[in-house]
Design an enzyme around this catalytic site. Structure first.
Site, mmCIF file in Angstrom:
data_model
loop_
_atom_site.group_PDB
_atom_site.id
_atom_site.type_symbol
_atom_site.label_atom_id
_atom_site.label_comp_id
_atom_site.label_asym_id
_atom_site.label_seq_id
_atom_site.Cartn_x
_atom_site.Cartn_y
_atom_site.Cartn_z
ATOM 1 N N LYS A 71 -8.351 -5.564 12.045
ATOM 2 C CA LYS A 71 -7.882 -4.245 12.517
ATOM 3 C C LYS A 71 -7.023 -5.468 14.061
ATOM 4 O O LYS A 71 -6.104 -5.630 13.710
ATOM 5 C CB LYS A 71 -7.947 -3.000 13.160
ATOM 6 C CG LYS A 71 -8.225 -2.424 11.979
ATOM 7 C CD LYS A 71 -7.206 -2.198 10.669
ATOM 8 C CE LYS A 71 -5.646 -1.390 10.375
ATOM 9 N NZ LYS A 71 -5.225 -1.648 10.022
ATOM 10 N N ARG A 131 0.593 5.897 -2.040
ATOM 11 C CA ARG A 131 0.054 7.189 -1.195
ATOM 12 C C ARG A 131 -0.221 7.176 0.486
ATOM 13 O O ARG A 131 0.295 5.865 0.954
ATOM 14 C CB ARG A 131 -0.772 7.429 -1.828
ATOM 15 C CG ARG A 131 -2.398 6.281 -1.856
ATOM 16 C CD ARG A 131 -3.793 6.710 -2.249
ATOM 17 N NE ARG A 131 -3.448 6.998 -3.317
ATOM 18 C CZ ARG A 131 -3.960 6.203 -4.568
ATOM 19 N NH1 ARG A 131 -4.353 4.797 -3.539
ATOM 20 N NH2 ARG A 131 -3.787 6.891 -5.936
ATOM 21 N N GLY A 132 -0.641 8.102 0.631
ATOM 22 C CA GLY A 132 -0.386 8.126 2.617
ATOM 23 C C GLY A 132 0.999 7.391 3.790
ATOM 24 O O GLY A 132 1.603 7.875 2.901
ATOM 25 N N ILE A 133 0.247 6.716 4.357
ATOM 26 C CA ILE A 133 1.775 6.284 5.365
ATOM 27 C C ILE A 133 2.197 5.521 4.683
ATOM 28 O O ILE A 133 3.687 6.252 4.867
ATOM 29 C CB ILE A 133 0.491 5.768 6.834
ATOM 30 C CG1 ILE A 133 -0.020 6.865 7.979
ATOM 31 C CG2 ILE A 133 2.033 5.528 7.250
ATOM 32 C CD1 ILE A 133 -1.286 6.152 8.774
ATOM 33 N N GLY A 153 1.113 -1.444 0.138
ATOM 34 C CA GLY A 153 -0.115 0.455 0.100
ATOM 35 C C GLY A 153 1.102 0.978 -0.024
ATOM 36 O O GLY A 153 0.742 2.480 0.622
ATOM 37 N N TYR A 204 -15.021 -3.916 11.533
ATOM 38 C CA TYR A 204 -13.336 -2.973 10.975
ATOM 39 C C TYR A 204 -12.540 -3.569 12.245
ATOM 40 O O TYR A 204 -11.259 -3.706 12.155
ATOM 41 C CB TYR A 204 -13.302 -1.771 10.404
ATOM 42 C CG TYR A 204 -12.600 -0.766 9.887
ATOM 43 C CD1 TYR A 204 -12.033 -1.061 9.485
ATOM 44 C CD2 TYR A 204 -12.424 -0.358 11.112
ATOM 45 C CE1 TYR A 204 -10.666 -0.795 9.077
ATOM 46 C CE2 TYR A 204 -10.372 0.237 11.994
ATOM 47 C CZ TYR A 204 -9.941 0.335 10.183
ATOM 48 O OH TYR A 204 -8.522 0.846 10.110
#
Length: 275
Positions: free
Chosen positions: A168, A16-18, A13, A164
Site C-alpha cells: 500500500k 462493489r464497495g468503494i 475494482g 500488506y
C-alpha cells in the site's frame, strides 16, 4: 455544479464497495464511467458485478461502460484503456481502486498471496497509470487518484502485516513520483484514504469480520471525497496524500453522521496507518 459532466472516469475494482460508490457519485455529476473489474458474473457471497453497477450508473444519470479487467494483465489493461477512449472520446481520470489485502506477517504469508497483493496494489498503479497516460495527456483536467494511505513509518504498521503495508505504501510512493513526473503534462496525481474504517466486504471477510462493520462508515464518504478531488485542476491540487474527512471539511462539510454504516453510539475505528 456538475464538475464531472461529460468527463470520462476509469475506475478499477468498481463492481462493489468503494469503487462502486465512486462510480455512482461520478455518474450523478454526469460523468462517463468505465466500470472495470473482474466481476463479470455474480459471486456467491459478494454482491455486485460490472453489469449491475453499470445499470446503477445509468439510473444515476451517467453513461456506463462495463469492462472485464484483471489489473495484473498488462495487455488487457492497455486494451481496456483503448476501448474506453474509443467509446467516450478519451479518458480524463483514472481511479486506482482495485486492491488485495491479507493482514499476515512474513512468517505465515504464502508467497502467492504476497505476489497477489503486490500485483493488485502496487504494480497495478504503475500498469494502469502508464496505460492511461497517453489519453490523460490530452485531457484538459486530468487526474490519477489512488486509494492508498499517507506514509506512516511507525513500526507498529509493519510489525504484524508488513507485506500488506509495503504494497500500500508503494502505491503512495509511486503516486508522489508521478505527481512530479507528470506535472509538466498538467496531470493531477493524488492519493485518498479513509479517516475511519469503511464497511466493505474487505473488512467483513479479510480484516476484522462482520462485527467490525458497525465501527465503520459507508463507502459513500470516500466517493464524495473522490468527486471533490476529481473536480479540481492540477494547479489546485496535486501531489497530496489526502484523507476523506479533511477533503470534505475543506468543502464546508463537517457533519459526517449520515455516513455511519450503523446508526448508534458505537465508536468509529480509525483506519489502518492513521493514529
Amino acid at each position: 455544479m456538475d464538475t464531472l459532466n461529460n468527463r470520462t472516469v476509469f475506475i478499477t475494482g468498481a463492481s462493489r464497495g468503494i469503487g462502486r460508490a465512486i462510480a455512482i457519485a461520478c455518474a450523478r455529476q454526469g460523468a462517463n464511467v468505465v466500470v472495470a473489474a473482474k466481476s463479470d458474473t455474480p459471486h456467491p457471497k459478494l454482491p455486485g458485478t460490472i453489469h449491475s453497477v453499470a445499470e446503477e450508473i445509468q439510473a444515476a444519470g451517467g453513461n456506463a461502460l462495463p469492462l472485464v479487467l484483471d489489473v495484473r494483465d498488462e495487455k488487457q489493461v492497455r486494451q481496456r484503456m483503448d476501448e474506453a477512449a474509443d467509446q467516450f472520446g478519451g479518458i480524463d481520470a483514472l481511479v486506482n481502486n482495485a486492491g488485495a489485502i491479507r493482514l499476515t506477517g512474513v512468517e505465515n504469508l504464502k508467497i502467492s498471496r504476497y505476489d497477489l497483493m503486490h500485483q493488485v496494489n502496487a504494480r497495478a498503479v504503475f500498469n494502469c497509470s502508464q496505460a492511461a497516460l497517453p489519453y490523460l495527456k490530452d485531457s484538459e483536467q486530468a487526474h490519477i487518484l489512488s486509494l492508498s494511505p499517507p506514509l506512516n513509518l511507525d513500526k507498529k504498521w509493519f510489525a504484524q502485516y508488513g507485506p500488506y503495508t509495503t504494497t500500500k505504501y508503494a502505491m503512495t510512493m509511486l503516486s508522489i513520483g508521478m505527481a512530479e513526473e507528470f506535472r509538466r503534462y498538467g496531470i493531477a496525481v493524488n492519493t485518498l484514504w479513509p479517516k475511519t474504517l469503511i464497511a466493505t466486504s474487505a473488512i467483513e471477510f479479510e480484516a476484522g469480520g462482520p462485527q467490525m462493520m458497525a465501527h465503520g462508515r459507508k463507502p459513500e464518504i470516500m466517493a464524495d471525497a473522490a468527486v471533490s478531488i476529481l473536480g479540481k485542476s492540477a494547479s489546485e491540487l496535486s501531489g497530496e496524500n489526502l484523507i476523506d474527512e479533511d477533503v470534505l471539511r475543506a468543502e464546508g462539510i463537517d457533519d459526517f453522521e449520515h455516513y455511519r454504516y450503523e446508526q448508534g453510539e458505537k465508536s468509529l475505528m480509525p483506519d489502518l496507518f492513521l493514529e
